[in-house]
Design a protein around this motif. Structure first.
Motif, mmCIF file in Angstrom:
data_model
loop_
_atom_site.group_PDB
_atom_site.id
_atom_site.type_symbol
_atom_site.label_atom_id
_atom_site.label_comp_id
_atom_site.label_asym_id
_atom_site.label_seq_id
_atom_site.Cartn_x
_atom_site.Cartn_y
_atom_site.Cartn_z
ATOM 1 N N LEU A 144 0.679 -1.048 0.001
ATOM 2 C CA LEU A 144 0.081 0.071 -0.108
ATOM 3 C C LEU A 144 0.792 1.385 -0.002
ATOM 4 N N GLY A 145 2.089 1.142 0.854
ATOM 5 C CA GLY A 145 2.926 2.309 0.892
ATOM 6 C C GLY A 145 3.499 2.653 -0.571
ATOM 7 N N TRP A 146 3.982 1.668 -1.022
ATOM 8 C CA TRP A 146 4.873 1.741 -2.398
ATOM 9 C C TRP A 146 3.701 2.062 -3.584
ATOM 10 N N GLY A 147 2.449 1.884 -3.166
ATOM 11 C CA GLY A 147 1.507 2.147 -4.320
ATOM 12 C C GLY A 147 1.053 3.606 -4.525
ATOM 13 N N VAL A 148 1.116 4.329 -3.046
ATOM 14 C CA VAL A 148 0.805 5.460 -3.049
ATOM 15 C C VAL A 148 2.063 6.475 -3.517
ATOM 16 N N VAL A 149 3.257 5.662 -3.174
ATOM 17 C CA VAL A 149 4.316 6.648 -3.566
ATOM 18 C C VAL A 149 4.518 6.919 -5.047
ATOM 19 N N MET A 150 4.080 5.469 -5.560
ATOM 20 C CA MET A 150 4.336 5.191 -7.187
ATOM 21 C C MET A 150 3.352 6.206 -7.861
ATOM 22 N N THR A 151 2.100 6.327 -7.147
ATOM 23 C CA THR A 151 1.124 7.462 -7.680
ATOM 24 C C THR A 151 1.490 8.945 -7.922
ATOM 25 N N LEU A 152 2.378 9.127 -6.618
ATOM 26 C CA LEU A 152 2.807 10.122 -6.428
ATOM 27 C C LEU A 152 3.728 10.972 -7.341
ATOM 28 N N HIS A 153 4.443 9.897 -8.007
ATOM 29 C CA HIS A 153 5.641 10.250 -9.087
ATOM 30 C C HIS A 153 4.610 10.966 -10.345
ATOM 31 N N GLY A 154 3.330 10.694 -10.582
ATOM 32 C CA GLY A 154 2.876 11.637 -11.559
ATOM 33 C C GLY A 154 2.411 12.839 -11.093
ATOM 34 N N ILE A 155 2.974 13.578 -10.002
ATOM 35 C CA ILE A 155 2.554 14.950 -9.832
ATOM 36 C C ILE A 155 3.711 15.655 -9.416
ATOM 37 N N ILE A 156 4.753 15.004 -9.611
ATOM 38 C CA ILE A 156 6.109 15.792 -9.278
ATOM 39 C C ILE A 156 6.363 16.937 -10.588
ATOM 40 N N HIS A 157 7.199 17.996 -9.972
ATOM 41 C CA HIS A 157 7.528 18.807 -11.137
ATOM 42 C C HIS A 157 8.861 19.307 -11.228
ATOM 43 N N ASP A 158 9.735 18.870 -10.377
ATOM 44 C CA ASP A 158 11.521 19.028 -10.355
ATOM 45 C C ASP A 158 11.951 17.821 -9.819
ATOM 46 N N TYR A 159 13.213 18.111 -9.834
ATOM 47 C CA TYR A 159 14.372 17.304 -9.574
ATOM 48 C C TYR A 159 14.166 16.654 -8.140
ATOM 49 N N ASN A 160 14.043 17.771 -7.321
ATOM 50 C CA ASN A 160 13.670 17.441 -5.838
ATOM 51 C C ASN A 160 12.466 16.426 -5.505
ATOM 52 N N GLY A 161 11.536 16.790 -6.346
ATOM 53 C CA GLY A 161 10.377 15.961 -6.106
ATOM 54 C C GLY A 161 10.674 14.531 -6.654
ATOM 55 N N LEU A 162 11.462 14.402 -7.599
ATOM 56 C CA LEU A 162 11.898 13.078 -7.989
ATOM 57 C C LEU A 162 12.841 12.302 -7.032
ATOM 58 N N LEU A 163 13.725 13.008 -6.295
ATOM 59 C CA LEU A 163 14.633 12.533 -5.444
ATOM 60 C C LEU A 163 13.879 11.971 -4.170
ATOM 61 N N THR A 164 12.619 12.689 -3.763
ATOM 62 C CA THR A 164 11.785 12.384 -2.616
ATOM 63 C C THR A 164 11.089 10.908 -2.963
ATOM 64 N N VAL A 165 10.281 10.789 -4.021
ATOM 65 C CA VAL A 165 9.414 9.677 -4.416
ATOM 66 C C VAL A 165 10.345 8.399 -4.393
ATOM 67 N N ARG A 166 11.595 8.862 -5.015
ATOM 68 C CA ARG A 166 12.359 7.651 -5.520
ATOM 69 C C ARG A 166 12.759 7.090 -3.993
ATOM 70 N N PHE A 167 13.155 7.861 -3.074
ATOM 71 C CA PHE A 167 13.548 7.554 -1.508
ATOM 72 C C PHE A 167 12.460 6.655 -1.108
ATOM 73 N N PHE A 168 11.128 7.304 -0.979
ATOM 74 C CA PHE A 168 10.052 6.637 -0.370
ATOM 75 C C PHE A 168 9.582 5.180 -0.944
ATOM 76 N N LEU A 169 9.954 5.470 -2.112
ATOM 77 C CA LEU A 169 9.762 4.047 -3.162
ATOM 78 C C LEU A 169 10.470 3.121 -2.606
ATOM 79 N N GLY A 170 11.703 3.370 -2.489
ATOM 80 C CA GLY A 170 12.788 2.304 -2.106
ATOM 81 C C GLY A 170 12.441 1.674 -0.663
ATOM 82 N N LEU A 171 12.141 2.778 0.341
ATOM 83 C CA LEU A 171 11.704 2.245 1.780
ATOM 84 C C LEU A 171 10.596 1.436 1.675
#
Length: 499
Positions: A120-147
């Motif tokens: 459930l956690g990675w599914g939510v984070v995966m969905t959030l990949h679709g609303i990022i706008h910059d490099y910082n957002g990409l780093l954040t979602v990739r970190f939590f996806l790994g977690l």
């Protein structure tokens, strides 16, 4: 099927003065009416297919960024190729480090809850990949996806080892892991289809890839709370006699901890000081590092005036076939160590990739590479040689976690300036596979030597009431064989490693 206690012959005793207590798990329960063949078939249907689906989604979601890159992710986020590689790297640190504690939590908690929560956690984070706008957002979602993704693969491998005998595990793990190859093939087709949603809702096509795949994962995670089964001793789909039967057959296969085991720090310590754990880490280094490089960059590697995503489909189909065949042979033939050496020897595919300047020859070499990377014979081999549920959970998590940590390296080896032949990347992956081969050979040799020592009585414990001229107090002193077996796990003198 009968469940007999360990005899004097099992533990290397030449004589015994008193009988050994059978100590049968829940001896008050009659299991004579259980049909083993039908029961195992039912267990297969309840355990393997859904886990395969979960891992398919896990692998699909993890690797979707490679497909998104082909549909202008870098340009829309205004990031460089170096920043893209850093974002890939960030994923691996929480992914690797969280695996050991996640496996301990899985053993302490119910798999139906823990695995579903992670999903459930990675599914939510995966969905959030679709609303990022910059490099910082990409780093954040990739970190939590790994977690959140960290605990699934080692958790499933450990969980399946708690259901099946050592001679049965390889085929089931292969069937479950083959979903990774299906994900590799399916991801290209799915990404190509979803990318046609470019502009819908004002979103880029690559964003829709993340959003739709993430939402489907969330739905499956919710269903998993009811579909994923727990451990054999408390699985709801089994009757009481069936649960007892499964535990007894596992204990008869030297899975003494199958009936449940209380968490003790010494079990974790046993894993940390065991040489098998550290050599297994080297084996997984030679497996997981190339696996991530292959899954993340296959479209890039074969993108030489071709439709990369479509050409990757038959490669993954071949990998799926090889995974299932090798897993089946490992269970039927045994000798997983020798099979593992053979599989790793297919590193010749990367030798061809390094020297080739012909697209067709390179494409053929990708098939050879897939044959070396995807078969999971080493998973069943390591799991079969570690006893004690907590020890096995930590050993598997450490080995797989260290292997995954090397994904942080291999996710940076295919640089844009090296295209179209990527000699540096292929050379680094070839080195990883060679390390895995050497560690596999060392693992095999040391297991064989240890079995010979046990056959010679060098590891025999002192057992009260038993006359054994080979027994040594430095190997431990116990009231009976069952106590020695429970306390020492795979270090018990009667345990024989599978080669």
């Amino acid at each position: 099927m009968s469940f007999e206690s360990s005899s004097a012959k099992d533990v290397g005793f030449k004589e015994k003065s008193t009988p050994i207590s059978p100590n049968v798990y829940r001896e008050d329960v009659d299991t004579s009416g259980v049909d083993e063949t039908k029961l195992m078939r039912r267990i297969d249907w309840h355990v393997v297919p859904w886990l395969a689906l979960l891992y398919l989604l896990n692998f699909l979601d993890r690797g979707s960024i490679g497909n998104a890159k082909l549909y202008n992710l870098e340009q829309d986020l205004r990031i460089t190729d170096t920043q893209y590689l850093i974002a890939l790297t960030v994923f691996f640190f929480p992914y690797a480090l969280f695996e050991p504690p996640s496996n301990v939590a899985l053993r302490r908690l119910r798999p139906s809850r823990w695995l579903s929560f992670l999903m459930l956690g990675w599914g939510v984070v995966m969905t959030l990949h679709g609303i990022i706008h910059d490099y910082n957002g990409l780093l954040t979602v990739r970190f939590f996806l790994g977690l959140f993704e960290a605990g699934l693969y080692p958790g499933i491998v450990f969980y399946m080892s708690c259901w099946y005998k050592r001679s049965e595990l390889g085929t089931r793990v292969a069937l479950f892991f083959s979903s990774a190859t299906v994900a590799g093939a399916f991801s290209g087709l799915l990404a190509a289809a979803i990318s046609n949603m470019q502009g819908i809702g004002g979103l880029a096509g690559w964003k829709w890839i993340f959003i739709l795949e993430g939402l489907f994962t969330v739905l499956c995670a919710i269903a998993s709370f009811w579909i994923v089964q727990d451990f054999p001793d408390n699985a709801k789909f089994l009757s009481e006699s069936e649960r007892v039967f499964v535990v007894r057959r596992l204990q008869d296969d030297m899975r003494h901890s199958a009936g449940g085991e209380k968490l003790k720090l010494k079990y974790i310590w046993q894993s940390l000081v065991d040489w098998k754990t550290w050599i297994a880490m080297g084996m997984y280094m030679g497996f997981d590092g190339p696996l991530f490089a292959f899954s993340l960059f296959t479209p890039t590697i074969i993108n030489q005036a071709t439709v990369a995503n479509l050409l990757s489909v038959p490669v993954y189909a071949w990998a799926c076939i090889m995974t299932c065949i090798i897993g089946f042979l490992g269970d039927r033939i045994g000798s997983r160590g020798y099979i593992n050496l053979y599989v790793f020897a297919r590193l010749v595919g990367y030798v061809i990739l390094i020297v080739s300047r012909n697209p067709s020859l390179s494409y053929f070499a990708v098939y050879l590479a897939a044959s070396a990377i995807y078969p999971t014979i080493r998973v069943a081999w390591v799991s079969s040689n570690v006893e004690g549920s907590y020890k096995r959970s930590v050993t598997l998590a450490m080995a797989i976690g260290f292997g995954n940590l090397n994904g942080a390296v291999t996710s940076n080896v295919y640089r844009s300036q090296d295209k179209p032949w990527y000699r540096l990347g292929h050379g680094i992956v070839l080195t990883y596979i060679a390390i895995g081969w050497i560690c596999s050979l060392l693992f095999l040799v040391l297991l064989r030597l240890e079995n010979k020592r046990r056959d010679a009585g060098e590891r025999d414990e002192v057992i009260d009431g038993l006359e054994n001229p080979f027994a040594r107090e430095e190997n431990g002193k116990f009231a009976n064989v069952e106590d020695a077996r429970a306390e020492k796990g795979d270090q018990w003198s009667g345990f024989r490693y599978t080669l």
